[in-house]
Design an enzyme around this catalytic site. Sequence first.
Site, mmCIF file in Angstrom:
data_model
loop_
_atom_site.group_PDB
_atom_site.id
_atom_site.type_symbol
_atom_site.label_atom_id
_atom_site.label_comp_id
_atom_site.label_asym_id
_atom_site.label_seq_id
_atom_site.Cartn_x
_atom_site.Cartn_y
_atom_site.Cartn_z
ATOM 1 C CD GLU A 189 -2.899 -1.208 2.323
ATOM 2 O OE1 GLU A 189 -2.682 -0.380 3.151
ATOM 3 O OE2 GLU A 189 -3.835 -2.123 2.346
ATOM 4 C CD GLU A 304 -4.580 -8.153 1.500
ATOM 5 O OE1 GLU A 304 -5.417 -7.295 2.072
ATOM 6 O OE2 GLU A 304 -3.100 -7.713 1.736
HETATM 7 C C1 XIL Z 1 -6.172 -7.183 8.224
HETATM 8 C C2 XIL Z 1 -6.500 -8.161 9.086
HETATM 9 O O1 XIL Z 1 -7.300 -9.154 8.364
HETATM 10 C C3 XIL Z 1 -7.094 -7.949 10.590
HETATM 11 O O2 XIL Z 1 -7.267 -8.962 11.320
HETATM 12 C C4 XIL Z 1 -6.317 -6.831 11.050
HETATM 13 O O3 XIL Z 1 -6.758 -6.513 12.082
HETATM 14 C C5 XIL Z 1 -5.971 -5.633 10.285
HETATM 15 O O4 XIL Z 1 -5.641 -6.173 9.024
HETATM 16 N N1 XIL Z 1 -5.116 -4.996 3.639
HETATM 17 C C6 XIL Z 1 -3.977 -5.616 4.071
HETATM 18 C C7 XIL Z 1 -3.972 -6.851 5.204
HETATM 19 O O5 XIL Z 1 -2.863 -5.763 3.499
HETATM 20 O O6 XIL Z 1 -2.753 -6.879 6.018
HETATM 21 C C8 XIL Z 1 -5.205 -6.247 6.117
HETATM 22 O O7 XIL Z 1 -5.418 -7.301 7.168
HETATM 23 C C9 XIL Z 1 -6.440 -6.141 5.454
HETATM 24 C C10 XIL Z 1 -6.239 -4.886 4.307
#
Ligand code: XIL
Length: 406
Positions: A189, A304
């Site tokens: 990001e 994701e």
């Molecule tokens: C999220 C996790 O799923 C949660 O459990 C945590 O509290 C916050 O982070 N983008 C990403 C991930 O790259 O690392 C994030 O994961 C979701 C958004």
Amino acid sequence: MSPAWTKGAAVSLPQPGRITRRQFVARLGCFGATVAAGGLLTGCAAPSFAFSPISIPANASVPLKQVASDKAILFGAATQQWILQSDSEYAKDFVKHCGVLVPENELKWATVEPQPNSFNFAPGDWLADFAAANGILFRGHCLVWHNQIPSWAGRATSAAAIQDQLTNHISQTVRHYAGRAYSWDVVNEAINPDDGRPDYLRKTVWLNALGPAYIDLAFRTAAEEDPNAILVYNDYGLEYETGNAAARRAGVLKLLTGLKASGTPVHALGIQAHLQGTDSFNSSSLASFLKEVADLGLKIFITELDVSDQRLPADIGIRDEIVADVYQQFLETVLQEPAVNTVITWGLSDKYTWLNQFSPRPDHQPVRPLPLDRSLQPKTAIAGMINAFNSSAGRPPLPYVPASTQ
Ligand code: XIL
């Protein structure tokens, strides 16, 4: 076991086939807005709920990893140690469906290095061992991010000290998992057009102290420790037709073009794909973006994937159909690009999705964004995903997957 999608029959809607599934989803923008506002269907043209349900493929009950690997695509999911340890049924489903395991939180900086140069690899090691014991590839997430970092990280009296923090964190972590993690999200990001910079880079502690070169440095440091790992730049908000998404795509493309020109060891783009059930999906901009990324010589991972039902109607049958439709439309689009060879969902079951906390429904019903429901039953989403895998062209075998598992 009777799959949950037989419940689709409960979606008895007037005049089926009058509009396509995609048009149906598009119309929900209006519907969703009124639901979110807590109102009834006022102020919108009466929505037509007629749509053709997702067709259920003949191989709907084949594990996702197997359907995907028939096309040389890797399928996997993110998960957490506590879930696998406390829920043996879920662990069985994870092993059944997933060829890749990504720690959802266990390898983030705040967990791995809570104090300077004091490392805690125990949770990550547990997951790496679970993956190895079950013939699952292990993928690291994530080395450099602006979130989930300890308060000291990125703060020091000199830029040199901040650079040492960054390189030491990456070196120690990648070294620890060298030969076990086949791939890493190295930088997560780093693009945010809203921050107003001409290069669209996000204003983070790393950018502030080290300038844009921190990204190249992160990749080179990771590659030195594990020259075989597939190193990924990962980002979100790239999927839609909005001006913001177009700016994000432009920023990511500029960044990747610059990195490749400098010889930075970046091997793939990670597209997070946190999708919205209410947003209509128009594939043309995304498809040409994927082609431009592939033309740089990069692979593309969907890293994701999930589909938020936050603003969809309460009816579970309708919600599941729409979510499944978005899975299918999205995957059909991205899998047209041969460079896309990995699909990872952010969780496997609605029981444990991060969206329960981060995107709850206004009506407080539990959210349903993932392939399995809260009782670990397969949802229509699986049929949508399998339809997309089935219709995608084959790919060259993946070099990092043992031939026996392809
Ligand atoms: C999220 C996790 O799923 C949660 O459990 C945590 O509290 C916050 O982070 N983008 C990403 C991930 O790259 O690392 C994030 O994961 C979701 C958004």
